[in-house]
Design a protein around this motif. Structure first.
Motif, PDB file in Angstrom:
ATOM      1  N   ASN A  72       0.886  -1.171   0.000  1.00  0.00           N
ATOM      2  CA  ASN A  72       0.000   0.000   0.000  1.00  0.00           C
ATOM      3  C   ASN A  72       0.917   1.213   0.000  1.00  0.00           C
ATOM      4  N   LYS A 127       0.257   4.266  -0.391  1.00  0.00           N
ATOM      5  CA  LYS A 127      -0.340   5.506   0.127  1.00  0.00           C
ATOM      6  C   LYS A 127      -0.027   6.670  -0.829  1.00  0.00           C
ATOM      7  N   HIS A 182      -9.470   1.751   4.436  1.00  0.00           N
ATOM      8  CA  HIS A 182      -8.216   1.870   5.191  1.00  0.00           C
ATOM      9  C   HIS A 182      -8.427   2.814   6.374  1.00  0.00           C
ATOM     10  N   GLU A 233      -6.723   5.109   7.526  1.00  0.00           N
ATOM     11  CA  GLU A 233      -6.448   6.530   7.245  1.00  0.00           C
ATOM     12  C   GLU A 233      -7.652   7.183   6.583  1.00  0.00           C
ATOM     13  N   GLU A 288      -5.892  -4.727  10.325  1.00  0.00           N
ATOM     14  CA  GLU A 288      -4.842  -3.755  10.616  1.00  0.00           C
ATOM     15  C   GLU A 288      -5.162  -3.031  11.924  1.00  0.00           C
ATOM     16  N   ALA A 309      -0.911  -0.038  15.182  1.00  0.00           N
ATOM     17  CA  ALA A 309       0.307  -0.649  14.624  1.00  0.00           C
ATOM     18  C   ALA A 309       0.682  -0.069  13.265  1.00  0.00           C
ATOM     19  N   ILE A 310      -0.165   0.805  12.718  1.00  0.00           N
ATOM     20  CA  ILE A 310       0.077   1.305  11.361  1.00  0.00           C
ATOM     21  C   ILE A 310       1.067   2.459  11.382  1.00  0.00           C
ATOM     22  N   GLY A 311       2.187   2.255  10.720  1.00  0.00           N
ATOM     23  CA  GLY A 311       3.179   3.307  10.566  1.00  0.00           C
ATOM     24  C   GLY A 311       3.855   3.700  11.872  1.00  0.00           C
ATOM     25  N   GLY A 328       0.231  -3.621   9.424  1.00  0.00           N
ATOM     26  CA  GLY A 328       0.635  -2.755  10.534  1.00  0.00           C
ATOM     27  C   GLY A 328       2.094  -3.019  10.854  1.00  0.00           C
ATOM     28  N   SER A 329       2.966  -2.204  10.238  1.00  0.00           N
ATOM     29  CA  SER A 329       4.414  -2.330  10.471  1.00  0.00           C
ATOM     30  C   SER A 329       4.939  -3.737  10.195  1.00  0.00           C
ATOM     31  N   MET A 330       4.385  -4.387   9.196  1.00  0.00           N
ATOM     32  CA  MET A 330       4.938  -5.686   8.768  1.00  0.00           C
ATOM     33  C   MET A 330       6.175  -5.389   7.935  1.00  0.00           C
ATOM     34  N   LEU A 386      -0.672  -6.633   4.304  1.00  0.00           N
ATOM     35  CA  LEU A 386      -0.840  -5.350   3.625  1.00  0.00           C
ATOM     36  C   LEU A 386       0.281  -4.470   4.171  1.00  0.00           C
ATOM     37  N   ILE A 387       1.158  -4.058   3.269  1.00  0.00           N
ATOM     38  CA  ILE A 387       2.433  -3.501   3.677  1.00  0.00           C
ATOM     39  C   ILE A 387       2.524  -2.036   3.276  1.00  0.00           C
ATOM     40  N   GLY A 388       2.698  -1.148   4.245  1.00  0.00           N
ATOM     41  CA  GLY A 388       2.844   0.270   3.943  1.00  0.00           C
ATOM     42  C   GLY A 388       4.299   0.631   3.728  1.00  0.00           C
ATOM     43  N   GLY A 389       4.929   1.138   4.782  1.00  0.00           N
ATOM     44  CA  GLY A 389       6.302   1.640   4.693  1.00  0.00           C
ATOM     45  C   GLY A 389       7.271   0.706   3.979  1.00  0.00           C
TER      46      GLY A 389
HETATM   47  P1  PGA Z   1       2.616   0.240   7.614  1.00  0.00           P
HETATM   48  O1  PGA Z   1       1.202   0.496   6.891  1.00  0.00           O
HETATM   49  O2  PGA Z   1       3.119  -1.072   7.067  1.00  0.00           O
HETATM   50  O3  PGA Z   1       3.476   1.402   7.204  1.00  0.00           O
HETATM   51  O4  PGA Z   1       2.354   0.170   9.056  1.00  0.00           O
HETATM   52  C1  PGA Z   1       0.308  -0.555   6.705  1.00  0.00           C
HETATM   53  C2  PGA Z   1      -0.957  -0.013   6.086  1.00  0.00           C
HETATM   54  O5  PGA Z   1      -1.330   1.125   6.412  1.00  0.00           O
HETATM   55  O6  PGA Z   1      -1.602  -0.695   5.277  1.00  0.00           O
END
Ligand code: PGA
Length: 250
Positions: A9, A11, A94, A96, A166, A170-172, A211-213, A231-234
């Motif tokens: 993801n 973003k 999501h 956000e 998520e 834990a997100i970001g 969430g921060s995976m 689901l991977i953000g950063g």
């Molecule tokens: P993150 O984001 O891996 O940066 O925590 C996950 C997400 O928001 O889907």
């Protein structure tokens, strides 16, 4: 029996040129992945990503979809528009969007239905806030969000949906749910789906953790029986990190 699915993801990140560079790098490094690989990118990058991923195992995803087929909705994109750009997956609900853009369980459901009707695969995000977990409401929150999102879909349609659990805290943040916490809550979601739609549907439904995976914690999370991907953000913004996550079992 459920094929894992790992989705980036992005973003609000990356220009088309940066998107192309990242996806071209990934085409080499993730080509032997045993999971489904998706990148959910800003709409301004659809064309660049589509072209760079052509003929590879990397699928194109969007980060939101409107529920109306067309009309006076300035700034929005319909499911058919996404389809026409080669989009196959779409993130819906999501945290956000729930936090900053007034997304509700009702609009998540409307978006999910529109996506499914157009042949897109929704990745529906659910998860509790920190104080909700601390107050003991995690299970109620994730069950409610999930069942509301799926409302009105047929059992066959639900089998093809992806849910992303998520935890918002834990997100970001660099905080991750423990392997056991993530597994347990995903199990709660699956049980709720089983109670309403039966074991067949619940067994087919893929539920990711998000969430921060990252490359460090992916192995432990993916070893849990209920967790069907991430689901991977950063960690999806850099080729080496996303590669390490996608190739977690190599
Ligand atoms: P993150 O984001 O891996 O940066 O925590 C996950 C997400 O928001 O889907």
């Amino acid at each position: 029996m459920r094929k894992p699915i790992i989705a980036g993801n992005w973003k609000m990140n990356k220009t088309p040129a940066e998107a192309k560079e990242l996806v071209l790098a990934l085409t080499e490094t993730v080509k032997d992945a045993e999971c489904d690989v998706v990148v959910c990118v800003p709409a301004t990058n659809f064309a660049a990503v589509k072209e760079a991923a052509e003929g590879t195992n990397i699928k194109l995803g969007a980060q939101n979809v409107h529920f109306a087929p067309s009309g006076a909705y300035t700034g929005e994109l319909s499911a058919d528009m996404l389809k026409a750009c080669g989009v196959e997956y779409v993130v819906i609900g999501h945290s956000e969007r729930r936090q900053y853009f007034g997304e509700t369980d009702k609009t998540v459901n409307l978006r999910t239905r529109a996506a499914v009707a157009a042949g897109l695969i929704p990745i529906i995000c659910v998860g509790e806030l920190k104080d909700e977990r601390e107050s003991g409401y995690t299970d109620i929150i994730v069950e409610y969000q999930t069942l509301m999102a799926l409302h009105g879909l047929t059992e066959e349609e639900i089998k093809n949906v992806v849910v992303a659990y998520e935890p918002v805290w834990a997100i970001g943040t660099g905080l991750t749910a423990t392997d056991e916490q993530a597994n347990e809550t995903i199990g709660v979601i699956r049980k709720a789906v089983e109670r309403k739609y039966g074991k067949d549907v619940a067994d087919a439904l893929r539920i990711q953790y998000g969430g921060s995976m990252n490359p460090k914690n992916v192995k432990g999370l993916m070893a849990q029986p209920e967790i069907d991907g991430g689901l991977i953000g950063g960690a999806s913004l850099k080729a080496p990190d996303f590669t390490a996550v996608v190739m977690y079992n190599k």
